[in-house]
Design an enzyme around this catalytic site. Structure first.
Site, PDB file in Angstrom:
ATOM      1  N   SER A  52      37.367   2.828  -8.017  1.00  0.00           N
ATOM      2  CA  SER A  52      38.594   2.080  -8.306  1.00  0.00           C
ATOM      3  C   SER A  52      39.736   2.913  -8.875  1.00  0.00           C
ATOM      4  O   SER A  52      40.824   2.374  -9.107  1.00  0.00           O
ATOM      5  CB  SER A  52      38.283   0.920  -9.266  1.00  0.00           C
ATOM      6  OG  SER A  52      37.638  -0.131  -8.583  1.00  0.00           O
ATOM      7  N   LYS A  55      43.042   2.660  -7.204  1.00  0.00           N
ATOM      8  CA  LYS A  55      44.077   1.665  -7.516  1.00  0.00           C
ATOM      9  C   LYS A  55      45.291   2.254  -8.228  1.00  0.00           C
ATOM     10  O   LYS A  55      46.326   1.595  -8.335  1.00  0.00           O
ATOM     11  CB  LYS A  55      43.453   0.533  -8.327  1.00  0.00           C
ATOM     12  CG  LYS A  55      42.471  -0.288  -7.496  1.00  0.00           C
ATOM     13  CD  LYS A  55      41.581  -1.175  -8.340  1.00  0.00           C
ATOM     14  CE  LYS A  55      40.589  -1.918  -7.442  1.00  0.00           C
ATOM     15  NZ  LYS A  55      39.444  -2.455  -8.159  1.00  0.00           N
ATOM     16  N   SER A 107      40.663  -4.711 -12.716  1.00  0.00           N
ATOM     17  CA  SER A 107      40.241  -3.968 -11.525  1.00  0.00           C
ATOM     18  C   SER A 107      39.921  -4.894 -10.355  1.00  0.00           C
ATOM     19  O   SER A 107      38.955  -4.688  -9.617  1.00  0.00           O
ATOM     20  CB  SER A 107      39.030  -3.079 -11.839  1.00  0.00           C
ATOM     21  OG  SER A 107      38.908  -2.036 -10.895  1.00  0.00           O
TER      22      SER A 107
END
Length: 367
Positions: A52, A55, A107
């Site tokens: 993640s 991101k 997230s």
């Protein structure tokens, strides 16, 4: 002197322990944010999955291409995405700003897809935009195939590239505000209460000076963390990939940075470096001033050399802000920062004075 001795003592401890910081990670890097100078690296150019931490680029691109007040709709592709989620319902609408909080604090993989489709039209087109933007920032080993970082063959980056992306993202004040927030609330359609979002980055509460930025975990990528902290005028950004003790390793790297490095500023932005004579002008001199701070991170046990490159004199017809030369800080033979020196004002030609000076010069020469 105390900081210099502390830095030397810290270095001796590292040697004594027989292992370098960062080696608990498959890949690691620590840079200074203003100049991008690398303070530490370990396998920093190895291409790896990044979970993640993907991101960070999703958010950066959304901020660059969208408006915070945009209405973002969760379509069929966003609804029910596996992994971490903010539990968007099909057709639910939030502002882009609210989606970004869901993306970076909780997230939310569903928020990532909704943002990607809003900005890029399709996830595939948005990911192409992500990869292209990364290349513009100097990333040479980064390919984005998803906006959230769930496992996928060919979706990868490096610690070095992540640091470049994070450095650019942290220049954006809205991004800094979001990733530095520990808790936030955003609307939740169909509920009598808001979604409460808690930032997964534990450094924000445990490390003095921490200011962001993003965690990531999948079985394939392991624990990944992009992090940033600031103390006084020293701003540090780092990344660890596939790192079991991610928060401890990040804290140790930041300690190394703050204990072993200092920000040295020899000239501030707008400060006069030298006054240069001007011939044939309405003014006799012009000041060469620093376009921005002549500053760089330097080891506490060292001091940089300063190289000033300016002409001895100038001819009138100078524009305000015109580049006249440069000021560079050099450490160990390496230029660590070079700043343009510019004219503080315009100096126009004085035709009569210029002609008189030429006559007097020729007369003195006996012509």
């Amino acid at each position: 002197m105390k900081r210099m001795l502390a830095g030397l003592f810290f270095a001796l401890i590292l040697l004594y322990n027989g292992s370098a910081l960062g080696e608990g990670a498959r890949s690691a890097i620590l840079i200074e944010a203003e100049t991008g100078r690398v303070l530490y690296e370990h396998n920093a150019h190895e291409a790896l999955p990044m979970a993640s931490t993907t991101k960070v680029m999703t958010a950066l691109l959304a901020l660059e291409k969208g408006n915070l007040s945009d209405t973002v709709t969760a379509g069929p592709n966003a609804f029910g995405v596996p992994g971490t989620s903010i539990y968007l319902s099909l057709g639910e609408q939030l502002t882009l700003e609210e989606m970004l909080y869901g993306l970076m604090l909780a997230s939310g993989n569903d928020a990532a897809v909704a943002i990607a489709e809003h900005i890029g039209g399709t996830v595939a087109d948005f990911c192409r935009m992500m990869t292209e933007r990364a290349a513009e920032l100097g990333c040479e080993n980064t390919v984005f195939l998803t906006p959230h970082g769930l496992p996928g063959s060919g979706h990868h980056t490096t610690a070095w590239d992540l640091a470049l992306i994070a450095r650019e993202a942290m220049k954006n004040p809205v991004f800094r505000e979001i990733v530095g927030t520990q808790r936030a609330s955003i609307p939740w359609a169909g509920h009598d209460y808001d979604r409460v979002l808690t930032n997964k980055n534990k450094l924000l509460s445990s490390y003095p000076g921490a200011v962001g930025i993003k965690t990531g975990y999948t079985k394939a990528a392991g624990r990944c963390l992009v992090f940033a902290a600031q103390r006084d005028d020293l701003k540090l950004i780092g990344a660890v990939l596939n790192c079991p003790d991610w928060f401890d390793e990040a804290a140790a790297l930041l300690d190394r940075g703050f204990d072993g490095w200092q920000m040295v500023t020899l000239y501030s932005a707008g400060e006069t470096v030298r006054e240069i004579p001007v011939s044939g002008g309405r003014a006799e001199t012009v000041r060469a001033v620093a376009q921005r701070d002549v500053a760089a991170p330097v080891s506490v046990s060292a001091w940089p050399d300063l190289l000033i490159e300016l002409p001895d004199n100038l001819t009138a017809g100078i524009q305000a802000g015109q580049r006249l030369g440069s000021a560079s800080l050099i450490d160990g033979g390496e230029i660590i920062v070079s700043v343009p020196l510019v004219a503080d004002r315009a100096v126009e030609e004085n035709a009569f004075r210029y002609r008189l000076e030429r006559i007097l010069t020729r007369w003195a020469a006996g012509e």
